[in-house]
Structure formats: structure tokens, C-alpha cells
Motif scaffolding. Structure first.
Motif, PDB file in Angstrom:
ATOM      1  N   PHE A 113       0.864  -1.189   0.000  1.00 56.83           N
ATOM      2  CA  PHE A 113       0.000   0.000   0.000  1.00 56.83           C
ATOM      3  C   PHE A 113       0.888   1.222   0.000  1.00 56.83           C
ATOM      4  O   PHE A 113       1.452   1.594   1.027  1.00 56.83           O
ATOM      5  CB  PHE A 113      -0.912  -0.011   1.232  1.00 56.83           C
ATOM      6  CG  PHE A 113      -2.112   0.886   1.104  1.00 56.83           C
ATOM      7  CD1 PHE A 113      -3.385   0.352   1.000  1.00 56.83           C
ATOM      8  CD2 PHE A 113      -1.986   2.260   1.074  1.00 56.83           C
ATOM      9  CE1 PHE A 113      -4.505   1.160   0.882  1.00 56.83           C
ATOM     10  CE2 PHE A 113      -3.082   3.091   0.941  1.00 56.83           C
ATOM     11  CZ  PHE A 113      -4.351   2.533   0.851  1.00 56.83           C
ATOM     12  N   ASP A 114       1.021   1.830  -1.170  1.00 58.39           N
ATOM     13  CA  ASP A 114       1.856   3.026  -1.307  1.00 58.39           C
ATOM     14  C   ASP A 114       1.093   4.232  -0.777  1.00 58.39           C
ATOM     15  O   ASP A 114       0.073   4.623  -1.320  1.00 58.39           O
ATOM     16  CB  ASP A 114       2.226   3.224  -2.777  1.00 58.39           C
ATOM     17  CG  ASP A 114       3.221   4.360  -2.981  1.00 58.39           C
ATOM     18  OD1 ASP A 114       3.514   5.068  -1.988  1.00 58.39           O
ATOM     19  OD2 ASP A 114       3.695   4.545  -4.103  1.00 58.39           O
ATOM     20  N   ASP A 115       1.601   4.832   0.297  1.00 58.25           N
ATOM     21  CA  ASP A 115       0.931   5.992   0.893  1.00 58.25           C
ATOM     22  C   ASP A 115       1.105   7.264   0.068  1.00 58.25           C
ATOM     23  O   ASP A 115       0.449   8.263   0.316  1.00 58.25           O
ATOM     24  CB  ASP A 115       1.479   6.246   2.306  1.00 58.25           C
ATOM     25  CG  ASP A 115       0.881   5.271   3.310  1.00 58.25           C
ATOM     26  OD1 ASP A 115       1.541   5.026   4.320  1.00 58.25           O
ATOM     27  OD2 ASP A 115      -0.224   4.768   3.075  1.00 58.25           O
ATOM     28  N   ASN A 122      -1.561   2.165 -11.058  1.00 60.06           N
ATOM     29  CA  ASN A 122      -2.270   1.108 -10.344  1.00 60.06           C
ATOM     30  C   ASN A 122      -1.287   0.031  -9.919  1.00 60.06           C
ATOM     31  O   ASN A 122      -0.238  -0.155 -10.534  1.00 60.06           O
ATOM     32  CB  ASN A 122      -3.343   0.476 -11.231  1.00 60.06           C
ATOM     33  CG  ASN A 122      -4.604   1.327 -11.334  1.00 60.06           C
ATOM     34  OD1 ASN A 122      -4.880   1.921 -12.369  1.00 60.06           O
ATOM     35  ND2 ASN A 122      -5.376   1.371 -10.265  1.00 60.06           N
ATOM     36  N   ASP A 141      -6.777  -3.800  -7.052  1.00 61.19           N
ATOM     37  CA  ASP A 141      -5.810  -2.808  -6.570  1.00 61.19           C
ATOM     38  C   ASP A 141      -6.330  -2.348  -5.208  1.00 61.19           C
ATOM     39  O   ASP A 141      -7.308  -1.608  -5.126  1.00 61.19           O
ATOM     40  CB  ASP A 141      -5.720  -1.637  -7.543  1.00 61.19           C
ATOM     41  CG  ASP A 141      -4.712  -0.572  -7.100  1.00 61.19           C
ATOM     42  OD1 ASP A 141      -4.254  -0.645  -5.936  1.00 61.19           O
ATOM     43  OD2 ASP A 141      -4.396   0.325  -7.898  1.00 61.19           O
ATOM     44  N   THR A 143      -5.148  -0.293  -3.208  1.00 56.77           N
ATOM     45  CA  THR A 143      -4.950   1.130  -2.917  1.00 56.77           C
ATOM     46  C   THR A 143      -6.081   1.989  -3.465  1.00 56.77           C
ATOM     47  O   THR A 143      -6.228   3.142  -3.073  1.00 56.77           O
ATOM     48  CB  THR A 143      -3.615   1.641  -3.500  1.00 56.77           C
ATOM     49  OG1 THR A 143      -3.696   1.670  -4.928  1.00 56.77           O
ATOM     50  CG2 THR A 143      -2.463   0.762  -3.080  1.00 56.77           C
ATOM     51  N   THR A 144      -6.867   1.442  -4.406  1.00 60.14           N
ATOM     52  CA  THR A 144      -8.007   2.186  -4.952  1.00 60.14           C
ATOM     53  C   THR A 144      -9.325   1.454  -4.761  1.00 60.14           C
ATOM     54  O   THR A 144     -10.388   2.047  -4.893  1.00 60.14           O
ATOM     55  CB  THR A 144      -7.818   2.437  -6.468  1.00 60.14           C
ATOM     56  OG1 THR A 144      -7.806   1.181  -7.149  1.00 60.14           O
ATOM     57  CG2 THR A 144      -6.529   3.183  -6.747  1.00 60.14           C
ATOM     58  N   ARG A 331      -7.640   7.086  -3.657  1.00 63.49           N
ATOM     59  CA  ARG A 331      -6.711   6.451  -2.709  1.00 63.49           C
ATOM     60  C   ARG A 331      -6.987   6.904  -1.277  1.00 63.49           C
ATOM     61  O   ARG A 331      -6.815   6.126  -0.330  1.00 63.49           O
ATOM     62  CB  ARG A 331      -5.266   6.759  -3.106  1.00 63.49           C
ATOM     63  CG  ARG A 331      -4.799   5.930  -4.311  1.00 63.49           C
ATOM     64  CD  ARG A 331      -3.325   5.577  -4.253  1.00 63.49           C
ATOM     65  NE  ARG A 331      -3.048   4.442  -5.095  1.00 63.49           N
ATOM     66  CZ  ARG A 331      -2.338   4.474  -6.228  1.00 63.49           C
ATOM     67  NH1 ARG A 331      -1.852   5.615  -6.647  1.00 63.49           N
ATOM     68  NH2 ARG A 331      -2.117   3.375  -6.921  1.00 63.49           N
ATOM     69  N   LYS A 335      -7.769   4.602   2.040  1.00 62.28           N
ATOM     70  CA  LYS A 335      -7.070   4.739   3.320  1.00 62.28           C
ATOM     71  C   LYS A 335      -8.054   4.822   4.486  1.00 62.28           C
ATOM     72  O   LYS A 335      -7.742   4.387   5.601  1.00 62.28           O
ATOM     73  CB  LYS A 335      -6.159   5.972   3.293  1.00 62.28           C
ATOM     74  CG  LYS A 335      -4.957   5.824   2.367  1.00 62.28           C
ATOM     75  CD  LYS A 335      -4.072   7.057   2.364  1.00 62.28           C
ATOM     76  CE  LYS A 335      -3.188   7.093   3.591  1.00 62.28           C
ATOM     77  NZ  LYS A 335      -2.182   8.183   3.518  1.00 62.28           N
TER      78      LYS A 335
END
Length: 832
Positions: A113-115, A122, A141, A143-144, A331, A335
Motif C-alpha cells: 500500500f503506497d501511501d 495502479n 488494486d 490502494t483504490t 486512494r 485509506k
């Protein structure tokens, strides 16, 4: 006999036993520590110091560690090296006995999970399921929250192509279906039970096979992430029939999303078209480029919106400015559900949602049904922005556990605690002054540290002035001072520290409540994010079309292309203004195959790519670089452009060439577009010519689709007379003063020669080689034979060449210097 370790190390070993294939990052205070083999691996791969720890056994345990606040960078590097990382956190407060610990997340290549909200890419993880007659792939994905599924033909090429098209790094499959998936990391996983609480995301699925593969991926994600994933979106079924089919070779050759030089965005079609202002808009545009539409009504609807935004310049420019204030809502929404949202993120959500009224107002002011329909999707969420604004200060800190981010006046209890804390600090200042006056010690100071709390500090020189009646109790000795506590200071310390600690916990609790409040509307926020992303893509396509004088394409039902003054948009942009030479393209239904001849560097490949990119731009709903463009709608695009070896797979240039060409010959339909550049050059001349001719004949007589086929085999130009529907065109060039000049114009008819020796001359090959090549070329053209140096008497060849050279010389056209130079060259040849 196993060594006996300390309780903490036994706790670690117990967790490691459950995760033997993962790097276990074990939280100890402010560090994540790794032990035993994990420490050896990580210290070597991350180049960090390897130390040891006394863990109860005779020998020290190998250990290395990284600070918890900067762990994400280390985890990223381990993932890039194809490791899985199990994160172990402290689950209870330090106190009596050993702290409870457990795995809170397993990070894998597909689930990292890229902050960073600046990341516009993606990160899909895939699950694979093999059935009797079809492969099934699902993609997510995290994160999305995007979730997709597709059925593909049971074909290895199609399988790998689909994974590469989605940039998948990790594939999940059942243990009994384990296999290789190109360069992807394979994770075997056999948990297939149905999860409760996730029924809604399966609403779009009617195919039980697709349900099965999506369920496998969902189980894997829940197992590794160890948390609720309420942000997962409804699963989208990818329908290949709705999009142009392009294999990976084609996407690379046409440089759709990355260039061929270094796989970067610069110089690609994506780079050209991406004038989006948001990260989610950029991701959405990339998906459009990779999946152009084939249904005319949908394409025309997109073109209508681009055109109306072109006409309404003021609203478009206003939208562009407003979109600059939009953060990556997609994103940020993820979160919220993932539980790693901080106060700054929350403020960004509020600021993003505040742009909705302005975006909506600009869209509604445009008199177009489709544009206004998009505007209606942006519903009123002012209750969310109000809740965030009421609670969070304008510039909150990143940490949500150290307080100071909830506004004064929001919570009465918090205000009281803050008053005590702030009043306490004022009290301390007054107390310090009173103690100086009471003791007569002017250098006396009141200080604080986390270990000893509040204290009175007196230097060594002033210790004799400390009297018993002051009721000072010694707390700590330093080299140059002593620290004391008094009953009065101790009492106030309890109040201040209690208020500080309680206020921080209360702020965290308030934030959690606010996060739960937002969590209920995660899917609403995702819908808004998608709508804003779409608007961003439309304004981007409108801007690029307007700024570069692109034209709306007109689609026809016939198999014809008519482009006037067409350009290659990317090359035009990187060249100096006004230098690009445009080209007309005319391909008629009765002659759908164009055989293109002409010199290297003359513009053949650019011409072919220009046609393909115009087709793709048109079918994603963008205007095209031309003054007019009439196009059919294509179902597939195939290319074979450029030579490349696949040394890893042990394949030569020619083998790669044949494999790529084979896809077109097997799968192209009458409505496809084929671009073949120099087919057959990777093998012997006659073999290559024979293969090229056979391919052209097959395409023209069997497939009958629009094809651009460039070649150096001028002998093949006779095919235009065979009634197969083949037309000759050529990249034009002229020779001026014995210098080759490229005109970069593709004109009807065939090229009279390839100008290869002239191109070699431009490349500054030695004059002797150029001269020798001319001799051999003349003999080949005259005698139609293959000349071999060892079979020709040198003297005869040289004499023949001198005669030919003299025949070509016009003495009146030579300058004195040129005449002298020519004479010297002729004398050298006689001397040899």
C-alpha cells in the motif's frame, strides 16, 4: 536439545513458525527487528548492520533492525526483491509481563500500500483459475479498491498478455494449479470459503467461474491484510468484445504508455495526451488508452463531450483550475477503510469535496445533455466537509496519536484538559520564579523529561544553599547539577501529565469516530472520485485537441482511410515547431493493403505508427492530429515494428519477428489493422523475400484487412498488378549534389531504389567502403548476380570501377579542389 530462549524470543519464534516463508519484522519499541536467518538475509539485501542479541541462550542471536517511522522504504525494497513481509506489532501497552504481539499485515508484491498520493499508477494483484475450456483472471488494486474479472481463451500467450497488460506483479492460484506466469511472483493459496459481508461487490457477476476466481482473490487479500476491506468496489467484468484487442508487442511498438528506449512515460501517447490535473484522472486516461472502444455510439458520445468542451473554452479553463485543488480521492477513500488515514489526509478529503459545487456549476452552465448528466453525479456532500472543518485544524500534524489537531471548541472535555495542561505550564513558570525568590538561588530552573517527569535543577555550586526547610527530595544526580522534587511540584506534575496524556487519547478517540463516520460513505466518495476522474480526462483530451489543432474523426462503414495532413502527435510535439512534415493517407476498400517502399530513415515507420495512433486516439474519443480524418472502426490492431532479440528466452530477432507476425496472421479479422515493418529482414535475402511475399498474399487474399506493409524488397512491388488489392506507396527522397535528401512524404507508386549506400554515407562510413559498395551494387544491378570478392580478379574490378567513375564525372562541374581530390582517388585505385 533446543536452546532455551527468553520469553520475548520464544514469542518471536512462535510467530515465525506460522510464517516460515515471510520476513518477520518484529516490533520492539521504536524499531522493527529481524532475527536468525531473516536478519542474515535482510542485512545483506538492504545493506544494514548485522548485530546480535542476548536472548537467553549461550550464543547471541543474529539481529538487524530498522526504525519503525521509516520502515515503509525498507519494506518497499524487500518487496521489489520478491520477499513477503509479515508485520508484527505490539497489541498491548508495555507494563507488567511480556507485551502481546501479533501479525497485523502481510505485505506482498501485489498488496503493498503506497501511501504516496503522487503515485499515479495502479498496483494490481491477480488470481488465476483454470477451468475445462477457459482461464479466469481476477484483478484488484487495494490502494483504490478497483476489482475486475475476465474470461480468456485457454491460450498461454493470451494469459501472459493479459497479466502484462495490467502490470501484475503477483498471481494467486490454487496449489494444484501452480504454474509460472511470466515474471510474476506466484502465491499458492487454497482458502475458497465464501466471505460474509462482501455479497454486494459480486452483484455484477452471473458467471460462477468468475465468482470463484474473485472469491479466491478476496480470501487471499483478507488473509494477508488482516482487516476489513470495505472499500472494495463492485467487481467489473471486462468484456474484450467492447475494446480494441492489442497484444503486448503492439502496445510496446506503438509506445502507447511507455517509450521503447527506457520504458518511461516520456515520448509515449500517454505522455502526449496526459494533461490531467489529478492522479486519478491520469490513471483513468491510461486505462482508456490501453482499452480503446469499438462501439461507435460510445465513441461518438465521448467525442461529443470533447467537442463541447472545446467550444466552451471558459468553462474548460475554469474546470482545469479547480481540478488542481483535487487530491487523490480514490486512494484517500481506500485509506479510510484500510485504517491508515491521518488528520492531514482527512483535511485533503474535505478540501477536495469543497471543489464539487464549483465543478458542478461549470458543467451545468454548458448546454449539453451528456455533460449535465455527468454533473448530476456530483451530489451534495457538504455534511462531510462541515464535519471535517468543524473538527480538524487547517494544518494538522501527520501523527494522530500525539494530539494538537482537533480544533478548540469542538469538544468540551478536551477543552478542559487543554486548560489544565496550558494552565499548568503557566503555573510552572510562576512556581520557578517563586522558588528562586524563596531559596535565593537565582540559577534555579524547573525542567521536564519523559523518564523523571518534572524536577527542580540546581547547579553544584548552589547545592550548599539548599536547606532542609525547602523540602527538596533528591531525584537525580548529574555531573554539574542535582535535580529535586517537592510535594507541591509532584502534585502539579500528576495533574499536567494526566491532562496531557488524556487529551492525546481523547483526540485520537475523536479522530477514530470521525473516520468511522467517513467510512460509512466510502463507496459514495469512490463514485465521486470516478466522476471527477472522468471529467479530468475529458478536459485533458479537449485541451490537447484544441491546443494542437486536432480534428474530430468521422467514422465510415466502408474499409477506407482518408486522412488529410496527418501527423504523428508525439514526434510533432518533441520536434521544433513547424518542422514536422504532414502526410496524407488514402486507403480504399478495393486496395486495403499498402506496400510501402523507400529508404531507411525516410519516414516509413513514422507513417505507419501515425496511422495506428490516429486510429487509437479516435477510438478512445480524442480528436486526431490532421486537418480531416475519415476512418473505419477497427476491432484489433497488430504490429511488427522494429527488430529485437529475446535473449532470455533464447529467441533470435527472426524468431521474435515470426512469433509477433503469427499473432496477426492467426487472429486478425477483416476489421483489423495490421502494421508490418520490414518482415523477413532477419534471415537470408531470398528466404526473407519469400516469407514477406507469402504473408502479403495471405493477408490480401484471406484476411482482407487494412494493412501497412513496409519492405526493402522492391521486387515485391509487382504484387500490385496481381489483382489482390495491393497498392504501392513510397517514402520519397531525392539526391542533390550526390547527397540524399529525405522528403518525409509518402506518395503513390513504388520507390525506384532503396538509397542504402547514400544512407551509409550519411552515417559517415569510410569512403573506401562506400566506394566498394557502389562497385558491388552496380555489378549486382547489371548482372543480377551475387558478387563474391574471392571469385573476382581484383584488377578487373578496379579497372571497371575507374572506367565507370570517369563516365560519371563532369569536369565542368568540378571545382579545382574537387578535381584534385578525384584525381588522387583514381590514382590510389590504379596503385592498388
Amino acid at each position: 536439545m533446543k536452546p532455551k530462549y527468553s520469553p520475548m524470543m520464544m514469542q518471536y519464534l512462535s510467530i515465525k513458525e506460522q510464517h516460515p516463508n515471510d520476513i518477520v519484522m518484529f516490533r520492539l519499541g521504536d524499531f522493527y527487528e529481524m532475527f536468525f536467518d531473516d536478519a542474515l538475509v535482510v542485512s545483506k539485501e538492504l545493506e544494514i548492520a548485522l548485530t546480535g542479541k542476548n536472548a537467553g541462550a549461550k550464543e547471541r542471536v543474529p539481529m538487524c533492525g530498522v526504525p519503525f517511522h521509516s520502515a515503509s522504504g525498507y519494506i518497499q525494497r524487500l518487496i521489489e526483491l520478491n520477499h513477503r513481509v509479515a508485520i508484527v506489532e505490539q497489541l498491548s501497552e508495555p507494563g507488567k509481563g511480556i507485551v502481546e504481539r501479533g501479525v497485523v499485515q502481510i505485505v506482498t508484491p501485489g498488496t503493498i500500500f503506497d501511501d504516496s498520493l503522487a503515485n499515479k499508477k495502479n498496483n494490481f494483484i491477480a488470481a488465476f483459475y483454470e477451468f475445462d475450456f477457459v482461464y479466469c483472471l481476477s484483478f484488484c488494486d487495494i490502494t483504490t479498491g478497483e476489482f475486475k474479472v475476465v474470461n480468456i481463451e485457454k491460450n498461454e500467450h493470451n494469459l501472459i498478455n493479459q497479466l502484462q497488460a495490467m502490470n501484475v506483479l503477483e498471481v494467486v492460484c490454487l496449489s494444484n494449479q501452480q504454474r509460472t506466469f511470466g515474471s510474476c511472483v506466484v502465491s499458492c493459496f487454497d482458502k475458497e470459503e465464501t466471505q460474509t459481508g462482501y455479497d454486494k461487490i459480486f452483484d455484477n457477476l452471473s458467471d460462477l467461474k468468475q465468482h470463484k476466481v474473485c472469491n479466491l482473490l478476496l480470501n487471499y487479500l483478507l488473509d494477508t491484510q488482516k482487516r476489513e476491506l470495505s472499500h472494495l468496489q463492485n467487481i467489473e467484468v471486462i468484456d474484450h468484445s467492447a475494446y480494441i484487442t492489442m497484444d503486448l508487442y503492439t502496445k510496446k511498438a506503438l509506445e502507447l504508455t511507455t517509450n521503447t528506449k527506457n520504458n518511461e512515460k516520456y515520448g509515449s501517447l500517454f505522455w502526449l495526451l496526459d494533461q490531467t490535473k489529478t492522479a486519478m484522472g491520469s490513471r483513468y486516461l491510461k486505462q482508456w488508452i490501453e482499452r480503446p472502444l469499438v462501439k461507435k455510439a460510445e465513441i461518438e458520445k465521448r467525442l461529443d463531450i470533447v467537442e463541447i468542451l472545446n467550444l466552451h473554452f471558459i468553462q474548460r479553463e475554469s474546470l482545469k483550475e479547480v481540478l488542481k485543488e483535487v487530491y487523490d480521492l480514490e486512494r484517500l477513500s481506500a485509506k479510510i477503510a484500510f485504517g491508515n488515514l491521518n488528520a492531514r489526509d482527512m483535511k485533503w478529503i474535505g478540501n477536495t469535496l469543497k471543489t464539487i459545487p464549483e465543478i458542478k456549476e461549470q458543467l451545468l452552465s454548458i448546454p449539453d445533455h451528456d455533460v449535465q448528466e455527468i454533473a448530476t453525479r456530483l451530489i451534495d456532500v457538504s455534511y462531510i466537509t462541515k464535519a471535517i472543518d468543524d473538527a480538524i485544524i487547517d494544518n494538522p500534524p501527520l501523527s494522530i496519536k500525539e494530539g494538537s489537531f482537533i480544533k478548540d471548541g469542538f469538544d468540551e472535555e478536551l477543552d478542559e484538559l487543554r486548560y489544565i495542561r496550558n494552565h499548568g505550564k503557566n503555573w510552572l513558570a510562576t512556581f520557578e520564579q517563586q522558588e528562586r525568590e524563596r531559596t535565593g538561588i537565582k540559577g534555579l530552573k524547573v525542567g521536564y523529561n519523559r523518564v523523571f517527569g518534572y524536577y527542580i535543577e540546581v547547579t553544584k555550586a548552589n547545592i550548599p544553599f539548599v536547606k532542609d526547610e525547602f523540602e527538596y527530595t533528591r531525584k537525580q544526580s548529574l555531573s554539574n547539577a542535582e535535580r529535586f522534587i517537592t510535594p507541591e511540584l509532584k502534585e502539579m506534575e500528576t495533574k499536567i501529565i494526566h491532562a496531557q496524556d488524556k487529551s492525546m487519547k481523547l483526540e485520537y478517540s475523536i479522530f477514530q469516530e470521525l473516520r468511522e463516520f467517513l467510512k460509512k460513505d466510502v463507496h459514495l466518495l469512490q463514485d465521486i472520485a470516478k466522476t471527477i476522474a472522468m471529467i479530468d480526462v475529458y478536459q485533458s483530451l479537449a485541451c490537447i485537441s484544441s491546443d494542437n489543432s486536432y480534428v474530430r474523426p468521422i467514422f465510415n462503414e466502408q474499409k477506407t482511410i482518408e486522412i488529410t495532413q496527418g501527423r504523428h502527435g508525439v514526434i510533432e510535439k518533441v520536434m521544433e515547431k513547424g518542422r514536422y512534415v504532414s502526410n496524407d493517407v488514402s486507403i480504399q476498400q478495393l486496395t486495403p493493403v499498402q506496400l510501402i517502399t523507400g529508404p531507411n530513415m525516410g519516414g516509413k515507420s513514422t507513417y505507419m505508427r501515425q496511422v495506428a495512433l490516429s486510429v487509437i486516439m479516435a477510438q478512445i474519443g480524442c480528436f486526431v492530429p490532421a486537418t480531416s480524418a475519415k476512418l473505419p472502426i477497427f476491432d484489433q490492431v497488430f504490429t511488427r515494428i522494429g527488430a529485437s532479440d529475446d535473449l532470455v528466452a533464447g529467441q533470435s530477432t527472426f524468431m521474435v519477428e515470426m512469433l509477433e507476425a503469427n499473432n496477426a496472421l492467426n487472429f486478425a479479422t477483416e476489421n483489423s489493422l495490421i502494421l508490418f515493418d520490414e518482415i523477413g529482414r532477419g534471415t537470408a535475402t531470398f528466404d526473407g523475400m519469400a516469407i514477406a511475399q507469402a504473408m502479403i498474399e495471405h493477408i490480401a487474399s484471406k484476411i482482407k484487412c487494412i494493412t501497412l506493409f513496409s519492405t526493402h524488397y522492391h521486387e515485391l512491388t509487382f504484387l500490385s498488378d496481381q489483382g489482390l488489392g495491393i497498392e504501392n506507396v513510397h517514402a520519397s527522397a531525392i539526391v542533390e549534389n550526390d547527397k540524399l535528401v529525405f522528403l518525409y512524404q509518402v506518395l503513390p507508386g513504388c520507390s525506384n531504389k532503396s538509397y542504402g549506400i547514400h544512407v551509409a554515407s550519411l552515417a559517415k562510413l569510410p569512403d573506401s567502403i562506400i566506394s566498394r559498395a557502389n562497385v558491388l551494387l552496380n555489378m549486382l544491378e547489371t548482372n543480377n548476380i551475387e558478387v563474391k570478392l574471392v571469385e573476382q580478379p581484383i584488377i578487373e574490378i578496379q579497372t571497371s570501377q575507374i572506367e565507370k567513375q570517369l563516365e560519371q564525372i563532369d569536369p565542368m562541374a568540378l571545382s579545382p579542389l574537387d578535381a584534385l581530390s578525384t584525381l588522387i582517388e583514381l590514382k590510389k585505385m590504379i596503385g592498388k
